[in-house]
Design a protein around this motif. Sequence first.
Motif, PDB file in Angstrom:
ATOM      1  N   LYS A  91       0.824  -1.208   0.000  1.00 33.25           N
ATOM      2  CA  LYS A  91       0.000   0.000   0.000  1.00 33.25           C
ATOM      3  C   LYS A  91       0.861   1.262   0.000  1.00 33.25           C
ATOM      4  O   LYS A  91       0.506   2.280  -0.614  1.00 33.25           O
ATOM      5  CB  LYS A  91      -0.907  -0.019   1.237  1.00 33.25           C
ATOM      6  CG  LYS A  91      -2.034   0.991   1.219  1.00 33.25           C
ATOM      7  CD  LYS A  91      -3.177   0.536   0.360  1.00 33.25           C
ATOM      8  CE  LYS A  91      -4.361   1.470   0.442  1.00 33.25           C
ATOM      9  NZ  LYS A  91      -5.421   1.104  -0.522  1.00 33.25           N
ATOM     10  N   GLU A 133      -5.626   4.926   9.053  1.00 32.70           N
ATOM     11  CA  GLU A 133      -5.679   6.394   9.107  1.00 32.70           C
ATOM     12  C   GLU A 133      -4.290   6.978   8.868  1.00 32.70           C
ATOM     13  O   GLU A 133      -4.126   7.970   8.148  1.00 32.70           O
ATOM     14  CB  GLU A 133      -6.219   6.846  10.467  1.00 32.70           C
ATOM     15  CG  GLU A 133      -7.722   6.624  10.645  1.00 32.70           C
ATOM     16  CD  GLU A 133      -8.185   6.978  12.048  1.00 32.70           C
ATOM     17  OE1 GLU A 133      -7.342   7.440  12.853  1.00 32.70           O
ATOM     18  OE2 GLU A 133      -9.379   6.779  12.350  1.00 32.70           O
ATOM     19  N   TYR A 136      -3.230   6.381   5.085  1.00 37.42           N
ATOM     20  CA  TYR A 136      -3.835   7.312   4.123  1.00 37.42           C
ATOM     21  C   TYR A 136      -3.205   8.697   4.214  1.00 37.42           C
ATOM     22  O   TYR A 136      -3.091   9.405   3.206  1.00 37.42           O
ATOM     23  CB  TYR A 136      -5.348   7.374   4.330  1.00 37.42           C
ATOM     24  CG  TYR A 136      -6.047   6.117   3.836  1.00 37.42           C
ATOM     25  CD1 TYR A 136      -5.842   5.654   2.544  1.00 37.42           C
ATOM     26  CD2 TYR A 136      -6.882   5.389   4.673  1.00 37.42           C
ATOM     27  CE1 TYR A 136      -6.462   4.496   2.090  1.00 37.42           C
ATOM     28  CE2 TYR A 136      -7.503   4.232   4.232  1.00 37.42           C
ATOM     29  CZ  TYR A 136      -7.288   3.801   2.933  1.00 37.42           C
ATOM     30  OH  TYR A 136      -7.886   2.651   2.488  1.00 37.42           O
ATOM     31  N   LYS A 137      -2.771   9.096   5.405  1.00 36.18           N
ATOM     32  CA  LYS A 137      -2.036  10.366   5.522  1.00 36.18           C
ATOM     33  C   LYS A 137      -0.689  10.260   4.811  1.00 36.18           C
ATOM     34  O   LYS A 137      -0.245  11.204   4.157  1.00 36.18           O
ATOM     35  CB  LYS A 137      -1.837  10.729   6.998  1.00 36.18           C
ATOM     36  CG  LYS A 137      -3.108  11.168   7.705  1.00 36.18           C
ATOM     37  CD  LYS A 137      -2.835  11.499   9.165  1.00 36.18           C
ATOM     38  CE  LYS A 137      -4.122  11.903   9.882  1.00 36.18           C
ATOM     39  NZ  LYS A 137      -3.880  12.183  11.318  1.00 36.18           N
ATOM     40  N   ASP A 140      -0.920  10.773   1.251  1.00 29.60           N
ATOM     41  CA  ASP A 140      -0.991  12.202   0.918  1.00 29.60           C
ATOM     42  C   ASP A 140       0.369  12.865   1.065  1.00 29.60           C
ATOM     43  O   ASP A 140       0.475  14.088   1.034  1.00 29.60           O
ATOM     44  CB  ASP A 140      -2.002  12.916   1.831  1.00 29.60           C
ATOM     45  CG  ASP A 140      -3.435  12.611   1.428  1.00 29.60           C
ATOM     46  OD1 ASP A 140      -3.660  12.260   0.255  1.00 29.60           O
ATOM     47  OD2 ASP A 140      -4.330  12.731   2.286  1.00 29.60           O
TER      48      ASP A 140
END
Length: 347
Positions: A91, A133, A136-137, A140
């Motif tokens: 991922k 969480e 996903y940060k 970004d």
Amino acid sequence: TRLLLLPLVAGLSFELLQALAKLPDNPVTDFFRAPGLALQYLTTRNPEDDMIAVAVAAFNGVLELDGDKNAEEHNFGEYPMSALRGFLRAKLKPTDADEAEADWIICHVTNLKRAELTPDKTVSKDEYKKIMEIVYKRLDRVPLDYILGSSEFYGLTLKVSDGVLIPRADTEVVAEQAIRLIKDGDEVLDLMTGSGCIAAAIKANTDATVYASDISDKALAVARENLEGVTVLKSDVFDGLDGKKFDLIVSNPPYIRTDVIETLTDEVKKQPLSALDGGADGLDLYRRIADSLSVALKKGGSLVLEIGYDQAEQVDNLFAPSFESAKIVKDLSGNDRAVVLTGYKAL
């Protein structure tokens, strides 16, 4: 009547579909296939990658149980450690993360040590949500240290935020050179301290009286949290030190050339520009230090500066004439990383 005819309708439909499947594609067969395909379109979609990953993981789990009747069964909502580590590494591939980063995220959420991330361990559903969480940060491009709120430096765990440069392993070379020069009773300044990482390493490993300075209020707030027993001062280079002089000054100034900033990774560009941009040639702050060094460094004192991999000669030329000796120290990658100057010839 409908109930009685249901077996007949179902049987005829099955035979029709079976016959149509055997026939070649052409406008006639496509016409008869259209109602069934339209119904499938309403009820069925191609799986997304995450769905396929879940299916593969579930199927592999079934194969494991079939192959070993003594294999541990998992309850719904539990995530086997071995599968989770592999999934997170895949991922995180779009980022610049190394393989260890997935493990650090798991350790942060589960409070396990990395050596404890064994295949027999599982992660709960709530822990998995917290892990994702963070992931996903990261996707970004937010640096992991900012997300976790801490960095490791010279054996210390330090607080960090987006107001400071994330401490790097290369800077440990600079801290090490400074520590080697310090004698009992020395007064030391960590100039442009940022998170306070160099000052913290010096304080933890010497008996020196340590000062740390920076111009950024955000950096000073972080430094004060990390630097117990260190005097933290607001100062623009040496303006703000009230004329105090030191036996050793150590600094990691901004040294990246302005035209290089845009080529840096997204993770690096999330860090404070003021801690990165050293001007057109990367040497703006070195010149300011050289021009006013006499107001802050004692005669016979030492200066240790972090440098860019291609700046050794230029920085040496700026400072060497004012010192009795100068040397260039390389980092673990073999790049020039520090200029170490001793025996300041004060005016």
